[in-house]
Motif scaffolding. Structure first.
Motif, short mmCIF file in Angstrom:
data_model
loop_
_atom_site.label_atom_id
_atom_site.label_comp_id
_atom_site.label_asym_id
_atom_site.label_seq_id
_atom_site.Cartn_x
_atom_site.Cartn_y
_atom_site.Cartn_z
N ALA A 24 -66.16 13.12 -86.54
CA ALA A 24 -64.79 13.47 -86.15
C ALA A 24 -63.88 13.60 -87.38
N ASP A 65 -67.31 10.01 -78.19
CA ASP A 65 -67.93 10.98 -79.08
C ASP A 65 -66.85 11.56 -79.98
N GLU A 67 -65.45 14.45 -80.12
CA GLU A 67 -64.40 15.18 -79.40
C GLU A 67 -63.40 14.21 -78.77
N ALA A 68 -63.90 13.14 -78.18
CA ALA A 68 -63.01 12.15 -77.56
C ALA A 68 -62.13 11.49 -78.62
N MET A 70 -61.12 12.82 -81.47
CA MET A 70 -60.12 13.80 -81.89
C MET A 70 -59.01 13.94 -80.86
N ARG A 71 -59.37 13.95 -79.57
CA ARG A 71 -58.35 14.02 -78.50
C ARG A 71 -57.49 12.76 -78.53
#
Length: 75
Positions: A24, A65, A67-68, A70-71
């Motif tokens: 990330a 993960d 993506e999570a 980064m969100r």
């Protein structure tokens, strides 16, 4: 945003969390090992690894993960 990763020694999931943070591209965070701290053990014992925003207190529990992460950081 000062990030803290609560983790344990010899923790496979914690090793995976470190890989996720690298994927990330999280540039800087503090690793805090809970093994020798009774208060942290009581708070995070079965939850580690946990990523915490030191400014807001928001936490992201495993599993996560890249993506999570980064969100979560963008929220």
């Amino acid at each position: 945003m000062p990030l803290i990763l609560y983790q344990r020694d010899d923790c496979h999931l914690c090793d995976l969390a470190l890989e996720v943070l690298a994927a990330a591209r999280v540039p800087d965070f503090e690793s805090v090992f809970i093994d020798e701290d009774q208060a942290l053990e009581a708070e995070y014992g079965i939850r580690v690894p946990v990523l915490r925003d030191g400014n807001t207190g928001r936490e992201l529990d495993w599993p996560f993960d890249a993506e999570a992460v980064m969100r979560w950081r963008g929220a």
